[in-house]
Enzyme design. Sequence first.
Site, PDB file in Angstrom:
ATOM      1  N   GLU A 253       4.333  -2.826   6.502  1.00  0.00           N
ATOM      2  CA  GLU A 253       4.652  -1.405   6.290  1.00  0.00           C
ATOM      3  C   GLU A 253       3.770  -0.805   5.210  1.00  0.00           C
ATOM      4  OE1 GLU A 253       8.671  -1.704   5.047  1.00  0.00           O
ATOM      5  OE2 GLU A 253       9.381  -2.337   7.012  1.00  0.00           O
ATOM      6  N   PRO A 254       2.484  -0.735   5.425  1.00  0.00           N
ATOM      7  CA  PRO A 254       1.618  -0.189   4.391  1.00  0.00           C
ATOM      8  C   PRO A 254       1.727   1.332   4.323  1.00  0.00           C
ATOM      9  CG  PRO A 254       0.364  -0.617   6.367  1.00  0.00           C
ATOM     10  CD  PRO A 254       1.744  -1.098   6.652  1.00  0.00           C
TER      11      PRO A 254
ATOM     12  N   ARG B  32       0.333   3.142   0.941  1.00  0.00           N
ATOM     13  CA  ARG B  32      -0.832   3.397   0.090  1.00  0.00           C
ATOM     14  C   ARG B  32      -2.142   2.901   0.707  1.00  0.00           C
ATOM     15  NH1 ARG B  32      -0.004   3.940  -5.263  1.00  0.00           N
ATOM     16  NH2 ARG B  32       1.942   2.799  -5.017  1.00  0.00           N
TER      17      ARG B  32
ATOM     18  N   ARG C 163       1.854  11.599 -10.090  1.00  0.00           N
ATOM     19  CA  ARG C 163       1.688  10.171 -10.393  1.00  0.00           C
ATOM     20  C   ARG C 163       1.224   9.877 -11.828  1.00  0.00           C
ATOM     21  NH1 ARG C 163      -1.182   6.886  -8.315  1.00  0.00           N
ATOM     22  NH2 ARG C 163       0.359   5.255  -8.041  1.00  0.00           N
TER      23      ARG C 163
ATOM     24  N   TYR D 297       4.042   7.690 -13.581  1.00  0.00           N
ATOM     25  CA  TYR D 297       3.778   6.246 -13.690  1.00  0.00           C
ATOM     26  C   TYR D 297       2.602   5.932 -14.613  1.00  0.00           C
ATOM     27  CZ  TYR D 297       5.926   6.780  -9.023  1.00  0.00           C
ATOM     28  OH  TYR D 297       6.709   7.129  -7.956  1.00  0.00           O
TER      29      TYR D 297
ATOM     30  N   CYS E 161       4.222  23.923 -17.973  1.00  0.00           N
ATOM     31  CA  CYS E 161       4.543  24.144 -19.385  1.00  0.00           C
ATOM     32  C   CYS E 161       5.263  22.945 -19.983  1.00  0.00           C
ATOM     33  CB  CYS E 161       5.344  25.417 -19.532  1.00  0.00           C
ATOM     34  SG  CYS E 161       4.304  26.809 -19.123  1.00  0.00           S
ATOM     35  N   GLU E 162       4.592  21.821 -19.959  1.00  0.00           N
ATOM     36  CA  GLU E 162       5.087  20.622 -20.633  1.00  0.00           C
ATOM     37  C   GLU E 162       3.880  19.888 -21.199  1.00  0.00           C
ATOM     38  OE1 GLU E 162       7.976  18.071 -18.852  1.00  0.00           O
ATOM     39  OE2 GLU E 162       8.801  19.667 -17.594  1.00  0.00           O
TER      40      GLU E 162
ATOM     41  N   TYR F  14       1.297   9.323  -1.891  1.00  0.00           N
ATOM     42  CA  TYR F  14       2.284   9.841  -2.843  1.00  0.00           C
ATOM     43  C   TYR F  14       1.696  10.985  -3.683  1.00  0.00           C
ATOM     44  CZ  TYR F  14       4.037   5.331  -1.345  1.00  0.00           C
ATOM     45  OH  TYR F  14       4.426   4.272  -0.566  1.00  0.00           O
TER      46      TYR F  14
HETATM   47  N1  LLP Z   1       8.209  -0.208   2.857  1.00  0.00           N
HETATM   48  C1  LLP Z   1       9.225   0.149   2.055  1.00  0.00           C
HETATM   49  C2  LLP Z   1      10.573  -0.261   2.399  1.00  0.00           C
HETATM   50  C3  LLP Z   1       8.970   0.919   0.901  1.00  0.00           C
HETATM   51  O1  LLP Z   1       9.981   1.256   0.105  1.00  0.00           O
HETATM   52  C4  LLP Z   1       7.651   1.311   0.602  1.00  0.00           C
HETATM   53  C5  LLP Z   1       7.349   2.112  -0.593  1.00  0.00           C
HETATM   54  C6  LLP Z   1       6.628   0.919   1.471  1.00  0.00           C
HETATM   55  C7  LLP Z   1       6.944   0.149   2.587  1.00  0.00           C
HETATM   56  C8  LLP Z   1       5.197   1.302   1.257  1.00  0.00           C
HETATM   57  O2  LLP Z   1       4.654   0.807   0.086  1.00  0.00           O
HETATM   58  P1  LLP Z   1       3.090   0.949  -0.180  1.00  0.00           P
HETATM   59  O3  LLP Z   1       2.343   0.176   0.872  1.00  0.00           O
HETATM   60  O4  LLP Z   1       2.749   2.394  -0.124  1.00  0.00           O
HETATM   61  O5  LLP Z   1       2.889   0.390  -1.540  1.00  0.00           O
HETATM   62  N2  LLP Z   1       5.594   6.806  -5.444  1.00  0.00           N
HETATM   63  C9  LLP Z   1       5.033   5.540  -5.858  1.00  0.00           C
HETATM   64  C10 LLP Z   1       5.158   4.486  -4.787  1.00  0.00           C
HETATM   65  C11 LLP Z   1       6.569   4.289  -4.292  1.00  0.00           C
HETATM   66  C12 LLP Z   1       6.686   3.336  -3.136  1.00  0.00           C
HETATM   67  C13 LLP Z   1       8.051   3.362  -2.540  1.00  0.00           C
HETATM   68  N3  LLP Z   1       8.220   2.480  -1.421  1.00  0.00           N
HETATM   69  C14 LLP Z   1       3.581   5.748  -6.284  1.00  0.00           C
HETATM   70  O6  LLP Z   1       3.109   6.882  -6.268  1.00  0.00           O
HETATM   71  O7  LLP Z   1       2.919   4.799  -6.678  1.00  0.00           O
END
Ligand code: LLP
Length: 418
Positions: A271-272, A274, A310, A314, A341-342, A370
């Site tokens: 489940e990619p 990013r 982001r 983070y 304004c922060e 994201y």
């Molecule tokens: N599968 C599930 C169940 C997830 O919760 C997520 C991400 C993914 C797959 C995908 O993950 P990825 O391949 O994108 O790393 N907003 C944060 C990232 C939050 C990810 C939440 N879940 C950021 O900007 O880094």
Amino acid sequence: MRDYDCRDNVMLFGGIPVTDIAEEFGTPLYVTDENRLRENYRNLYGAFSKHMTTEIHYACKANSSLAILKILESEGSGIDAVSIGEVVTCMKAGFTPDRIIYTGNNVSNEELRAVAELGVLINIDSASELERLAKIKSSIPVSFRITPGVGAGHHAKVVTGAKGSKFGIPLKEVVPTYLRAKELGFEPKGIHVHIGSGGMSFEPFAEAMEILIETTNKLKDAGIDLEFIDIGGGIGVPYRPNEPEADIEELGMNLTEMVLEETDVRKIMLEPGRYLVCDTTVLLTRCVDVKDAGVKKYVGVDAGFNTLVRPVMYDSYHHVAIGNKFGRACTAKYDVVGHICETGDHLARDRALPDPEEGDVVVIYDAGAYGFAMSSNYNSRPLCGEALVHNGKAELIREPQGIEDLWRHQKIPERLLK
Ligand code: LLP
């Protein structure tokens, strides 16, 4: 981080000067390179599917814009959705329910009902969800998200798989929960983990896979044969210059080998989010203000953490370049700051830049994951637009909001208008 070509000191994105794109559609603007998105999908799919049957379920929370979804749909991707909103958005983009899996966390019965009625595979997150779903519908495909006790990610806020996490079924409850599911009339199809997001080491994936395999084999001994193992998302990408890329060929080879050698399962799922979309997209902003505050120099741009949260949320690094002074020598270090304004509204800190001036196009890299998806109307700023570049042409895929969109769904009670 990608390298970009330039012509006459202007950065080219998908072959087009970023200054032209900024001029044509305005800023701030997310701009996506369609070819790169297709390449990322094909590379990742290829790295796994050459070894065993593979399904990629794009985690559309990273970017659920219809055009992006449509491109991945045409590549043959599936979807990992976390809300009914994501499920129906993906269906709008052409995904049939059988290509979508739904991995909710703390979801209501109303939402479960709506997803179940569409026939989407539900990846159950807790024993409570199982019992609630059984009362709604048990004749749908299900799998279970387990808590592997292995977590990884670029920031503590996005580590999900560690022991005690709010996500998934604790390891010792996994076998009894599958047995209970059978008792309730379900036919569990698979098993799932998601360890976290954006970790750059592959070891945690292998550790989590080991847990999945052990659990799959325990389930087999208990009379439950699974069709797939889903390792979740989380593959990290390099955001900084000279940071090495993840070797997905090696990841694909190692994980598939483990499944093939140690289980009877013959399908792997990923489940990619990013990995597929991050480096496909830049955020174009315009420098509106340059300030020398003595101890610090600032480049003020027409975006803020309402546009890209982001860095603030983070402490994430996003590379920054001045698109119309690309490759020119840097003159000093600047913080790139926004219009919110922060004091925390930073997009980048201490970056060497070539003599920034008002009107420059400031390009923020690797904004496809994201980025738009987490943008907001904070400070009553309309959401920005998105463009797509393909074969040397850019077109808008999302109109920027107008001012009237800020109050479109609001009401002033009659009595206050008297
Ligand atoms: N599968 C599930 C169940 C997830 O919760 C997520 C991400 C993914 C797959 C995908 O993950 P990825 O391949 O994108 O790393 N907003 C944060 C990232 C939050 C990810 C939440 N879940 C950021 O900007 O880094």
